[in-house]
Design a protein around this motif. Structure first.
Motif, PDB file in Angstrom:
ATOM      1  N   ILE A   1       0.953  -1.015  -0.015  1.00 48.78           N
ATOM      2  CA  ILE A   1       0.170  -0.227  -0.054  1.00 48.78           C
ATOM      3  C   ILE A   1       0.975   1.266  -0.118  1.00 48.78           C
ATOM      4  N   LEU A   2       1.953   1.110   0.967  1.00 47.54           N
ATOM      5  CA  LEU A   2       2.761   2.278   1.023  1.00 47.54           C
ATOM      6  C   LEU A   2       3.641   2.688  -0.079  1.00 47.54           C
ATOM      7  N   ARG A   3       3.810   1.618  -1.045  1.00 46.86           N
ATOM      8  CA  ARG A   3       4.439   1.859  -2.354  1.00 46.86           C
ATOM      9  C   ARG A   3       3.730   2.882  -3.178  1.00 46.86           C
ATOM     10  N   GLY A   4       2.399   2.972  -3.012  1.00 45.40           N
ATOM     11  CA  GLY A   4       1.676   3.690  -3.942  1.00 45.40           C
ATOM     12  C   GLY A   4       1.716   5.070  -3.471  1.00 45.40           C
ATOM     13  N   TYR A   5       2.117   5.465  -2.118  1.00 49.37           N
ATOM     14  CA  TYR A   5       2.238   6.540  -1.788  1.00 49.37           C
ATOM     15  C   TYR A   5       3.676   7.105  -1.862  1.00 49.37           C
ATOM     16  N   ARG A   6       4.633   6.177  -2.414  1.00 47.73           N
ATOM     17  CA  ARG A   6       6.089   6.516  -2.714  1.00 47.73           C
ATOM     18  C   ARG A   6       7.002   6.826  -1.614  1.00 47.73           C
ATOM     19  N   LEU A   7       6.501   6.119  -0.510  1.00 48.63           N
ATOM     20  CA  LEU A   7       7.477   6.116   0.880  1.00 48.63           C
ATOM     21  C   LEU A   7       8.581   5.039   0.651  1.00 48.63           C
ATOM     22  N   ALA A   8       9.950   5.515   0.948  1.00 51.44           N
ATOM     23  CA  ALA A   8      10.898   4.537   1.036  1.00 51.44           C
ATOM     24  C   ALA A   8      11.320   4.524   2.636  1.00 51.44           C
ATOM     25  N   GLU A   9      12.188   3.749   2.582  1.00 51.93           N
ATOM     26  CA  GLU A   9      12.902   3.565   4.108  1.00 51.93           C
ATOM     27  C   GLU A   9      13.533   4.736   4.678  1.00 51.93           C
ATOM     28  N   PRO A  10      13.600   5.033   5.644  1.00 53.67           N
ATOM     29  CA  PRO A  10      12.779   4.387   7.068  1.00 53.67           C
ATOM     30  C   PRO A  10      11.463   4.847   7.150  1.00 53.67           C
ATOM     31  N   ASP A  11      11.005   5.730   6.419  1.00 51.93           N
ATOM     32  CA  ASP A  11       9.736   6.248   6.330  1.00 51.93           C
ATOM     33  C   ASP A  11       8.520   5.306   6.112  1.00 51.93           C
ATOM     34  N   GLN A  12       8.968   4.249   5.542  1.00 51.92           N
ATOM     35  CA  GLN A  12       7.712   3.127   5.116  1.00 51.92           C
ATOM     36  C   GLN A  12       7.555   2.220   6.614  1.00 51.92           C
ATOM     37  N   THR A  13       8.917   1.943   7.301  1.00 47.22           N
ATOM     38  CA  THR A  13       8.701   1.498   8.523  1.00 47.22           C
ATOM     39  C   THR A  13       7.942   2.154   9.449  1.00 47.22           C
ATOM     40  N   ASP A  14       7.948   3.469   9.383  1.00 46.58           N
ATOM     41  CA  ASP A  14       7.502   4.431  10.577  1.00 46.58           C
ATOM     42  C   ASP A  14       5.897   4.434  10.191  1.00 46.58           C
ATOM     43  N   ALA A  15       5.844   4.315   8.768  1.00 50.12           N
ATOM     44  CA  ALA A  15       4.176   4.371   8.312  1.00 50.12           C
ATOM     45  C   ALA A  15       3.474   3.072   8.589  1.00 50.12           C
ATOM     46  N   VAL A  16       4.126   1.941   8.531  1.00 52.92           N
ATOM     47  CA  VAL A  16       3.563   0.424   8.737  1.00 52.92           C
ATOM     48  C   VAL A  16       3.212   0.569  10.289  1.00 52.92           C
ATOM     49  N   ARG A  17       4.235   0.977  11.073  1.00 54.71           N
ATOM     50  CA  ARG A  17       3.806   1.221  12.659  1.00 54.71           C
ATOM     51  C   ARG A  17       2.666   1.964  12.710  1.00 54.71           C
ATOM     52  N   MET A  18       2.748   3.238  12.131  1.00 55.57           N
ATOM     53  CA  MET A  18       1.802   4.106  12.447  1.00 55.57           C
ATOM     54  C   MET A  18       0.387   3.640  12.056  1.00 55.57           C
ATOM     55  N   MET A  19       0.112   3.089  10.872  1.00 57.56           N
ATOM     56  CA  MET A  19      -0.983   2.321  10.675  1.00 57.56           C
ATOM     57  C   MET A  19      -1.511   1.435  11.444  1.00 57.56           C
ATOM     58  N   HIS A  20      -0.706   0.441  11.854  1.00 58.14           N
ATOM     59  CA  HIS A  20      -0.894  -0.657  12.316  1.00 58.14           C
ATOM     60  C   HIS A  20      -1.539  -0.209  13.790  1.00 58.14           C
ATOM     61  N   SER A  21      -0.659   0.726  14.432  1.00 62.58           N
ATOM     62  CA  SER A  21      -1.075   1.248  15.863  1.00 62.58           C
ATOM     63  C   SER A  21      -2.386   2.222  15.744  1.00 62.58           C
ATOM     64  N   THR A  22      -2.682   2.658  14.781  1.00 64.68           N
ATOM     65  CA  THR A  22      -3.928   3.413  14.490  1.00 64.68           C
ATOM     66  C   THR A  22      -5.148   2.322  14.456  1.00 64.68           C
ATOM     67  N   PHE A  23      -4.855   1.322  13.304  1.00 65.64           N
ATOM     68  CA  PHE A  23      -6.112   0.463  13.341  1.00 65.64           C
ATOM     69  C   PHE A  23      -6.366  -0.269  14.669  1.00 65.64           C
ATOM     70  N   HIS A  24      -5.421  -0.678  15.268  1.00 61.86           N
ATOM     71  CA  HIS A  24      -5.209  -1.612  16.584  1.00 61.86           C
ATOM     72  C   HIS A  24      -5.989  -0.621  17.594  1.00 61.86           C
ATOM     73  N   GLY A  25      -5.559   0.577  17.709  1.00 58.93           N
ATOM     74  CA  GLY A  25      -6.212   1.736  18.750  1.00 58.93           C
ATOM     75  C   GLY A  25      -7.399   1.733  18.567  1.00 58.93           C
ATOM     76  N   TYR A  26      -7.844   2.015  17.416  1.00 59.29           N
ATOM     77  CA  TYR A  26      -9.206   2.438  17.135  1.00 59.29           C
ATOM     78  C   TYR A  26     -10.076   1.220  17.541  1.00 59.29           C
ATOM     79  N   VAL A  27      -9.737   0.046  16.953  1.00 59.31           N
ATOM     80  CA  VAL A  27     -10.558  -1.286  16.976  1.00 59.31           C
ATOM     81  C   VAL A  27     -10.479  -1.451  18.680  1.00 59.31           C
ATOM     82  N   SER A  28      -9.584  -1.455  19.148  1.00 60.74           N
ATOM     83  CA  SER A  28      -9.453  -1.762  20.592  1.00 60.74           C
ATOM     84  C   SER A  28     -10.477  -0.747  21.564  1.00 60.74           C
TER      85      SER A  28
END
Length: 189
Positions: free
Chosen positions: A127-154
């Motif tokens: 998904i993030l490749r569609g936003y043209r994010l490279a490392e280390p931004d990609q790792t930061d974005a993966v963590r942000m997305m999963h934290s957002t989804f998990h936090g909201y759902v929880s």
């Protein structure tokens, strides 16, 4: 002698169903044995202990969620992919609360690497490749997305949004809009 019909797979599926009904923390060897109408000792030729059962449920849940997300992502890109991923994640958490909670079970590194976890991360990175994010931004974005989804759902599952007049679905949509805007305008390092 083991009881006919018992297997690690059947016990895992039964434990997953039980987790969805009563919570992963209440999935015990005693509860599983009761469900199958056998003595606890009958289960130990298929599973090691309650922690083994919880890990098996976690692995099952991660694989199920990965399959759902992959199906949701097929043919999608950009915001459409982000929303499809997020909705598949949220829907799974609501439909299978015990299995979802089991995905927070601590896995040893070898088990984690052989699980569907890396598949989840790769789909997120796609998904993030569609936003043209490279490392280390990609790792930061993966963590942000999963934290957002998990936090909201929880918070949602715990009833955190129940007493507010604005529907949780409306806030979820705006959260995904905000994530999309942030990913399109990722701050420079």
């Amino acid at each position: 002698m083991t009881r006919a019909g018992l297997s690690a797979e059947r016990l895992t599926l039964a434990a997953a169903e039980l987790a969805d009904q009563v919570g992963i923390e209440k999935v015990t060897i005693t509860a599983l044995a009761r469900r199958f109408g056998v003595k606890e000792a009958s289960l130990y030729s298929h599973i090691r202990n309650a922690q083994d059962v919880r890990v098996r449920v976690a692995l099952l849940a991660m694989a199920e969620l990965a399959d759902r997300v992959a199906a949701a992502l097929a043919g999608r890109a950009g915001k459409d992919a982000l929303v499809a991923f997020a909705n598949a994640y949220r829907d799974y958490a609501h439909q299978h609360p015990g299995r979802y909670a089991a995905m927070r079970v601590d896995l040893d590194p070898e088990t984690a690497l052989s699980s569907a976890g890396p598949r989840h991360a790769e789909m997120t990175r796609a998904i993030l490749r569609g936003y043209r994010l490279a490392e280390p931004d990609q790792t930061d974005a993966v963590r942000m997305m999963h934290s957002t989804f998990h936090g909201y759902v929880s918070l949602e599952r715990a009833g955190g949004f129940r007493h507010h007049p604005r529907p949780a679905d409306a806030s979820w949509s705006r959260t995904l809009d905000a994530l999309d805007a942030l990913l399109r305008n990722w701050p420079a390092g």
